[in-house]
Write a protein that holds these residues in place. Structure first.
Motif, PDB file in Angstrom:
ATOM      1  N   ILE A 248       0.830  -1.208   0.000  1.00  5.60           N
ATOM      2  CA  ILE A 248       0.000   0.000   0.000  1.00  5.60           C
ATOM      3  C   ILE A 248       0.862   1.254   0.000  1.00  5.60           C
ATOM      4  O   ILE A 248       0.538   2.252  -0.660  1.00  5.60           O
ATOM      5  CB  ILE A 248      -0.986  -0.033   1.191  1.00  5.60           C
ATOM      6  CG1 ILE A 248      -2.014  -1.149   0.953  1.00  5.60           C
ATOM      7  CG2 ILE A 248      -1.681   1.317   1.366  1.00  5.60           C
ATOM      8  CD1 ILE A 248      -3.092  -1.254   1.986  1.00  5.60           C
ATOM      9  N   GLU A 249       1.964   1.232   0.714  1.00  2.57           N
ATOM     10  CA  GLU A 249       2.883   2.377   0.693  1.00  2.57           C
ATOM     11  C   GLU A 249       3.369   2.656  -0.730  1.00  2.57           C
ATOM     12  O   GLU A 249       3.450   3.803  -1.163  1.00  2.57           O
ATOM     13  CB  GLU A 249       4.084   2.118   1.604  1.00  2.57           C
ATOM     14  CG  GLU A 249       3.828   2.321   3.077  1.00  2.57           C
ATOM     15  CD  GLU A 249       3.827   3.783   3.496  1.00  2.57           C
ATOM     16  OE1 GLU A 249       4.346   4.622   2.741  1.00  2.57           O
ATOM     17  OE2 GLU A 249       3.290   4.070   4.583  1.00  2.57           O
ATOM     18  N   SER A 250       3.685   1.613  -1.465  1.00  4.59           N
ATOM     19  CA  SER A 250       4.183   1.795  -2.836  1.00  4.59           C
ATOM     20  C   SER A 250       3.072   2.252  -3.774  1.00  4.59           C
ATOM     21  O   SER A 250       3.289   3.106  -4.641  1.00  4.59           O
ATOM     22  CB  SER A 250       4.794   0.489  -3.357  1.00  4.59           C
ATOM     23  OG  SER A 250       3.819  -0.526  -3.479  1.00  4.59           O
ATOM     24  N   GLN A 251       1.873   1.741  -3.588  1.00  2.60           N
ATOM     25  CA  GLN A 251       0.761   2.077  -4.480  1.00  2.60           C
ATOM     26  C   GLN A 251       0.241   3.489  -4.264  1.00  2.60           C
ATOM     27  O   GLN A 251      -0.238   4.138  -5.201  1.00  2.60           O
ATOM     28  CB  GLN A 251      -0.384   1.080  -4.283  1.00  2.60           C
ATOM     29  CG  GLN A 251      -0.086  -0.327  -4.781  1.00  2.60           C
ATOM     30  CD  GLN A 251       0.065  -0.385  -6.291  1.00  2.60           C
ATOM     31  OE1 GLN A 251      -0.766   0.137  -7.025  1.00  2.60           O
ATOM     32  NE2 GLN A 251       1.133  -1.008  -6.758  1.00  2.60           N
ATOM     33  N   LEU A 252       0.336   3.982  -3.037  1.00  8.30           N
ATOM     34  CA  LEU A 252      -0.211   5.307  -2.712  1.00  8.30           C
ATOM     35  C   LEU A 252       0.884   6.351  -2.496  1.00  8.30           C
ATOM     36  O   LEU A 252       0.617   7.432  -1.974  1.00  8.30           O
ATOM     37  CB  LEU A 252      -1.093   5.214  -1.459  1.00  8.30           C
ATOM     38  CG  LEU A 252      -2.381   4.389  -1.625  1.00  8.30           C
ATOM     39  CD1 LEU A 252      -3.115   4.263  -0.294  1.00  8.30           C
ATOM     40  CD2 LEU A 252      -3.305   5.018  -2.659  1.00  8.30           C
ATOM     41  N   ALA A 253       2.088   6.048  -2.904  1.00  7.58           N
ATOM     42  CA  ALA A 253       3.219   6.970  -2.698  1.00  7.58           C
ATOM     43  C   ALA A 253       2.970   8.327  -3.346  1.00  7.58           C
ATOM     44  O   ALA A 253       3.377   9.369  -2.815  1.00  7.58           O
ATOM     45  CB  ALA A 253       4.500   6.358  -3.255  1.00  7.58           C
ATOM     46  N   SER A 254       2.263   8.360  -4.478  1.00  6.09           N
ATOM     47  CA  SER A 254       2.058   9.615  -5.207  1.00  6.09           C
ATOM     48  C   SER A 254       1.127  10.580  -4.484  1.00  6.09           C
ATOM     49  O   SER A 254       1.106  11.774  -4.798  1.00  6.09           O
ATOM     50  CB  SER A 254       1.504   9.325  -6.605  1.00  6.09           C
ATOM     51  OG  SER A 254       0.239   8.689  -6.526  1.00  6.09           O
ATOM     52  N   VAL A 255       0.350  10.101  -3.523  1.00  6.75           N
ATOM     53  CA  VAL A 255      -0.589  10.979  -2.824  1.00  6.75           C
ATOM     54  C   VAL A 255      -0.044  11.471  -1.481  1.00  6.75           C
ATOM     55  O   VAL A 255      -0.724  12.218  -0.770  1.00  6.75           O
ATOM     56  CB  VAL A 255      -1.963  10.289  -2.607  1.00  6.75           C
ATOM     57  CG1 VAL A 255      -2.569   9.877  -3.931  1.00  6.75           C
ATOM     58  CG2 VAL A 255      -1.832   9.091  -1.672  1.00  6.75           C
ATOM     59  N   LYS A 256       1.161  11.054  -1.138  1.00  9.09           N
ATOM     60  CA  LYS A 256       1.746  11.505   0.127  1.00  9.09           C
ATOM     61  C   LYS A 256       2.054  13.001   0.071  1.00  9.09           C
ATOM     62  O   LYS A 256       2.535  13.508  -0.941  1.00  9.09           O
ATOM     63  CB  LYS A 256       3.033  10.723   0.421  1.00  9.09           C
ATOM     64  CG  LYS A 256       2.804   9.255   0.745  1.00  9.09           C
ATOM     65  CD  LYS A 256       4.092   8.476   0.845  1.00  9.09           C
ATOM     66  CE  LYS A 256       4.938   8.915   2.006  1.00  9.09           C
ATOM     67  NZ  LYS A 256       6.080   8.003   2.253  1.00  9.09           N
ATOM     68  N   ARG A 257       1.761  13.692   1.169  1.00  9.36           N
ATOM     69  CA  ARG A 257       2.036  15.127   1.223  1.00  9.36           C
ATOM     70  C   ARG A 257       3.533  15.398   1.292  1.00  9.36           C
ATOM     71  O   ARG A 257       4.042  16.357   0.718  1.00  9.36           O
ATOM     72  CB  ARG A 257       1.329  15.737   2.442  1.00  9.36           C
ATOM     73  CG  ARG A 257       1.441  17.249   2.504  1.00  9.36           C
ATOM     74  CD  ARG A 257       0.575  17.818   3.601  1.00  9.36           C
ATOM     75  NE  ARG A 257       0.616  19.271   3.621  1.00  9.36           N
ATOM     76  CZ  ARG A 257      -0.089  20.021   4.459  1.00  9.36           C
ATOM     77  NH1 ARG A 257      -0.907  19.444   5.333  1.00  9.36           N
ATOM     78  NH2 ARG A 257      -0.003  21.338   4.422  1.00  9.36           N
ATOM     79  N   ASN A 258       4.247  14.539   2.006  1.00 12.10           N
ATOM     80  CA  ASN A 258       5.704  14.656   2.086  1.00 12.10           C
ATOM     81  C   ASN A 258       6.293  13.288   2.393  1.00 12.10           C
ATOM     82  O   ASN A 258       5.567  12.321   2.658  1.00 12.10           O
ATOM     83  CB  ASN A 258       6.129  15.689   3.149  1.00 12.10           C
ATOM     84  CG  ASN A 258       5.499  15.393   4.508  1.00 12.10           C
ATOM     85  OD1 ASN A 258       5.701  14.328   5.078  1.00 12.10           O
ATOM     86  ND2 ASN A 258       4.719  16.333   5.032  1.00 12.10           N
ATOM     87  N   ASP A 259       7.606  13.203   2.348  1.00 12.84           N
ATOM     88  CA  ASP A 259       8.278  11.917   2.526  1.00 12.84           C
ATOM     89  C   ASP A 259       8.130  11.358   3.940  1.00 12.84           C
ATOM     90  O   ASP A 259       8.316  10.154   4.156  1.00 12.84           O
ATOM     91  CB  ASP A 259       9.772  12.047   2.186  1.00 12.84           C
ATOM     92  CG  ASP A 259      10.000  12.314   0.702  1.00 12.84           C
ATOM     93  OD1 ASP A 259       9.104  11.982  -0.102  1.00 12.84           O
ATOM     94  OD2 ASP A 259      11.064  12.874   0.360  1.00 12.84           O
ATOM     95  N   ASP A 260       7.820  12.229   4.907  1.00 15.98           N
ATOM     96  CA  ASP A 260       7.700  11.780   6.294  1.00 15.98           C
ATOM     97  C   ASP A 260       6.343  11.140   6.587  1.00 15.98           C
ATOM     98  O   ASP A 260       6.180  10.450   7.599  1.00 15.98           O
ATOM     99  CB  ASP A 260       7.907  12.957   7.255  1.00 15.98           C
ATOM    100  CG  ASP A 260       9.332  13.500   7.187  1.00 15.98           C
ATOM    101  OD1 ASP A 260      10.244  12.703   6.908  1.00 15.98           O
ATOM    102  OD2 ASP A 260       9.516  14.717   7.392  1.00 15.98           O
ATOM    103  N   GLU A 261       5.365  11.372   5.712  1.00 18.91           N
ATOM    104  CA  GLU A 261       4.027  10.848   5.949  1.00 18.91           C
ATOM    105  C   GLU A 261       4.015   9.331   5.803  1.00 18.91           C
ATOM    106  O   GLU A 261       4.584   8.772   4.879  1.00 18.91           O
ATOM    107  CB  GLU A 261       3.020  11.451   4.977  1.00 18.91           C
ATOM    108  CG  GLU A 261       1.595  10.948   5.196  1.00 18.91           C
ATOM    109  CD  GLU A 261       0.630  11.426   4.135  1.00 18.91           C
ATOM    110  OE1 GLU A 261      -0.506  10.944   4.139  1.00 18.91           O
ATOM    111  OE2 GLU A 261       1.020  12.269   3.296  1.00 18.91           O
ATOM    112  N   LYS A 262       3.323   8.678   6.727  1.00 19.65           N
ATOM    113  CA  LYS A 262       3.151   7.238   6.668  1.00 19.65           C
ATOM    114  C   LYS A 262       1.739   6.927   6.176  1.00 19.65           C
ATOM    115  O   LYS A 262       0.755   7.329   6.793  1.00 19.65           O
ATOM    116  CB  LYS A 262       3.376   6.601   8.041  1.00 19.65           C
ATOM    117  CG  LYS A 262       4.838   6.494   8.462  1.00 19.65           C
ATOM    118  CD  LYS A 262       5.550   5.467   7.600  1.00 19.65           C
ATOM    119  CE  LYS A 262       6.989   5.279   8.060  1.00 19.65           C
ATOM    120  NZ  LYS A 262       7.710   4.334   7.164  1.00 19.65           N
TER     121      LYS A 262
END
Length: 204
Positions: free
Chosen positions: A41-55
């Motif tokens: 899920i982290e890899s699939q939704l990486a594009s919607v993260k606000r920043n690199d620190d977001e989990k």
């Protein structure tokens, strides 16, 4: 400042155009352990993260969702495709709904369709939601542009050096009010569904 605001909007819209749902066919139809689920899920939704620190998702989050009956329990510590589909829905919903509202919204659906082999599966439901969402993208973008254009004539009497800042503030407020109204509507619909479910249970 007007030029800067427009450039910022264009950059946001470009990002929105490139935004994509997790495609149903990309979700593995095999049972996964929790570490594999979070990695996927982290890899699939990486594009919607606000920043690199977001989990996007952690083991603790998954345990809390299960504990609060938002996510059905795994079988022998392994998670099915339906679990992953549910976790993706939870991710989108939790940005504006409480865990209780998400439970009230998803529980009747998971109870009926989660892990079933019926004609309409949980996978089919997700596939339909993605199709509906993709069809709304152009409409949403047009609405955002219309709101932006409406704010460009605001604060005409303000000092010229402040106009761009205030217009950007107005644009954010218009978008926020739109989110607020839709959130209220969603919460009202969830409450209405709850009332209907209670009435049906009492009638049985």
């Amino acid at each position: 400042m007007h030029t800067d605001n427009r450039k910022n909007l264009n950059a946001i819209l470009k990002q929105f155009y490139e935004l994509d749902y997790v495609h149903p066919e990309d979700i593995p139809n095999i049972d996964l352990y929790v570490d594999q689920v979070t990695t996927f899920i982290e890899s699939q939704l990486a594009s919607v993260k606000r920043n690199d620190d977001e989990k996007i998702l952690t083991k603790t989050m998954i345990n809390n969702y299960t504990k609060n009956h938002v996510l059905p329990s795994p079988d022998k510590k392994k998670y099915t495709r339906d679990h992953i589909l549910t976790l993706i829905l939870i991710y989108y919903l939790k940005s504006f709904l409480s865990i209780k509202d998400i439970q009230d919204l998803l529980e009747p659906v998971t109870e009926k369709y989660f892990g079933t082999e019926s004609e309409l599966s949980f996978y089919d439901l997700y596939e339909e939601l993605v199709s509906l969402g993709n069809g709304q993208s152009k409409t949403l973008i047009k609405d955002v542009i219309a709101k932006y254009n409406a704010t460009q004539s605001a604060f005409a009497n303000a000092p010229e050096e402040d106009q761009g800042f205030l217009q950007n503030f107005a644009f954010i407020c218009m978008l926020s009010f739109d989110v607020y109204i839709k959130k209220m509507m969603i919460e009202t619909l969830i409450d209405m569904n709850n009332d209907t479910n209670v009435q049906e249970e009492d009638a049985e």
